[in-house]
Design a protein around this motif. Structure first.
Motif, PDB file in Angstrom:
ATOM      1  N   LYS A  34      31.242   5.353 -36.878  1.00  0.00           N
ATOM      2  CA  LYS A  34      30.371   6.426 -37.359  1.00  0.00           C
ATOM      3  C   LYS A  34      28.991   6.309 -36.728  1.00  0.00           C
ATOM      4  O   LYS A  34      28.419   7.302 -36.266  1.00  0.00           O
ATOM      5  N   ARG A  35      28.459   5.116 -36.681  1.00  0.00           N
ATOM      6  CA  ARG A  35      27.132   4.911 -36.112  1.00  0.00           C
ATOM      7  C   ARG A  35      27.121   5.245 -34.621  1.00  0.00           C
ATOM      8  O   ARG A  35      26.142   5.791 -34.100  1.00  0.00           O
ATOM      9  N   HIS A  36      28.218   4.936 -33.929  1.00  0.00           N
ATOM     10  CA  HIS A  36      28.338   5.296 -32.512  1.00  0.00           C
ATOM     11  C   HIS A  36      28.199   6.797 -32.330  1.00  0.00           C
ATOM     12  O   HIS A  36      27.431   7.268 -31.467  1.00  0.00           O
ATOM     13  N   PHE A  37      28.932   7.569 -33.108  1.00  0.00           N
ATOM     14  CA  PHE A  37      28.876   9.028 -32.953  1.00  0.00           C
ATOM     15  C   PHE A  37      27.506   9.569 -33.354  1.00  0.00           C
ATOM     16  O   PHE A  37      27.007  10.522 -32.730  1.00  0.00           O
ATOM     17  N   ASP A  38      26.886   8.988 -34.351  1.00  0.00           N
ATOM     18  CA  ASP A  38      25.566   9.458 -34.767  1.00  0.00           C
ATOM     19  C   ASP A  38      24.544   9.319 -33.637  1.00  0.00           C
ATOM     20  O   ASP A  38      23.622  10.131 -33.517  1.00  0.00           O
ATOM     21  N   LYS A  39      24.709   8.305 -32.788  1.00  0.00           N
ATOM     22  CA  LYS A  39      23.764   8.093 -31.691  1.00  0.00           C
ATOM     23  C   LYS A  39      23.854   9.204 -30.646  1.00  0.00           C
ATOM     24  O   LYS A  39      22.929   9.399 -29.859  1.00  0.00           O
ATOM     25  N   PHE A  40      24.988   9.928 -30.628  1.00  0.00           N
ATOM     26  CA  PHE A  40      25.219  10.939 -29.592  1.00  0.00           C
ATOM     27  C   PHE A  40      25.014  12.371 -30.102  1.00  0.00           C
ATOM     28  O   PHE A  40      25.381  13.325 -29.421  1.00  0.00           O
TER      29      PHE A  40
END
Length: 336
Positions: free
Chosen positions: A60-66
């Motif tokens: 989830k945090r990975h996608f939030d960064k993008f």
């Protein structure tokens, strides 16, 4: 967005290659526009509407960064419009699908959502053309999804409303897992247009996909593959790559030609049908009344008079007149 057998559509997928940097996203958009693609595509999502944070918080945090704000995506869409290029995005939640709907001429369903029937239903009800990627799936699952789309909205029974994309969801895709022959299989079993979503490090996979029948090409797009850590850059095309591909496409399309095997106009006009083929000519003097056999003839170019194909059937026939060596023959020169 319309799908045509005689036109190859190019979709430059910027996707997450901007890595959350909005200025970089705009730079990539401008480069893709300079490459004269048909569509510039992004991915619109939020981590919370895509990943269960209690199961995989890091993802989830990975996608939030993008992610960008809706307003930033609108700025990108407006920039595409101002350049006369179609803006598109894979959108992975219903709220943002509705928010951006006016900016989309078609919907792209990514491979991961091929089985996400609640999202697919929401899109299909709206009735715009759909591009369906098929990574991770088998033939039965694809059939099931297409049937669900058509049952949700019968407009998708029309062949120009759906495009089925061969895709392998590995980054990069091993050469022996590109499975480009699936493109031919899709064309055998579906009346829909077929495309190819590329995750290969070899840009020529796109050329080969066209020769097998793909007419919508989707590829990741970047400014450079050098010194990049994010995986998608490695499977991306650059502006130079895309311009080179566009130079090759006319030859590929022209060289595919017709499925009907027949003599071509240039072959007919050049008279090669006669000059390249062989005729049947006497090898010796043949007297009127002689019974001839195959050894009495020689088979040489050009195919004047009796062709070599028909000459083999002169065996046992009788000459109706005197024949000179190498003279042009007529069927009327023999009888049974």
């Amino acid at each position: 967005m319309e799908f045509h057998e005689d036109k190859v559509k190019l979709i430059a997928e910027i996707g997450g290659n901007h890595e959350g940097d909005f200025s970089y996203a705009k730079e990539l958009l401008n480069l893709a526009a300079e490459a004269n693609v048909d569509v510039i595509k992004f991915q619109i999502y939020s981590g919370a509407t895509l990943v269960n944070k209690d199961v995989d918080f890091e993802r989830k945090r990975h996608f939030d960064k993008f992610t960008f704000t809706n307003e930033q995506y609108i700025e990108l869409a407006d920039r595409c419009r101002s350049l006369g290029i179609d803006f598109n995005a894979s959108i992975w939640n219903k709220e943002q699908i509705d928010f951006f709907d006016d900016y989309l001429s078609f919907y792209k369903i990514g491979s991961g959502d091929l089985t996400a029937f609640p999202i697919i239903e929401h899109l299909a009800i709206k009735g715009k053309p759909i591009i369906l990627s098929t990574g991770l799936s088998n033939e039965y699952e694809i059939k099931e999804s297409i049937e669900f789309i058509c049952n949700t909205n019968p407009i998708y029974k029309k062949e120009n409303m759906l495009c089925i994309m061969q895709c392998t969801s590995s980054y990069p895709t091993p050469d022996d897992e590109l499975n480009l022959n699936v493109i031919r299989r899709f064309k055998e079993i579906y009346n829909y247009q077929v495309g190819f979503s590329n995750h290969s490090t070899n840009p020529y996979a796109l050329d080969y996909s066209i020769s097998l029948g793909a007419r919508v090409l989707e590829f990741h797009f970047t400014d450079s593959r050098d010194n990049k850590e994010f995986r998608d850059h490695k499977v991306s095309l650059t502006k130079k790559d895309v311009l080179s591909l566009q130079e090759r496409i006319p030859f590929i399309m022209d060289s595919l030609g017709s499925k009907t095997k027949e003599a071509t106009e240039s072959e007919i006009q050049s008279d090669h049908i006669v000059s390249f083929r062989r005729g049947t000519f006497p090898k010796r003097e043949i007297k009127k009344g002689d019974i001839v056999n195959i050894n009495d003839f020689v088979f040489l170019r050009p195919a004047k008079g009796i062709s070599a194909k028909d000459g083999i059937y002169l065996e046992g026939k009788v000459a109706k007149r005197d024949l000179s060596p190498l003279e042009i023959l007529s069927p009327e020169d023999f009888h049974d």
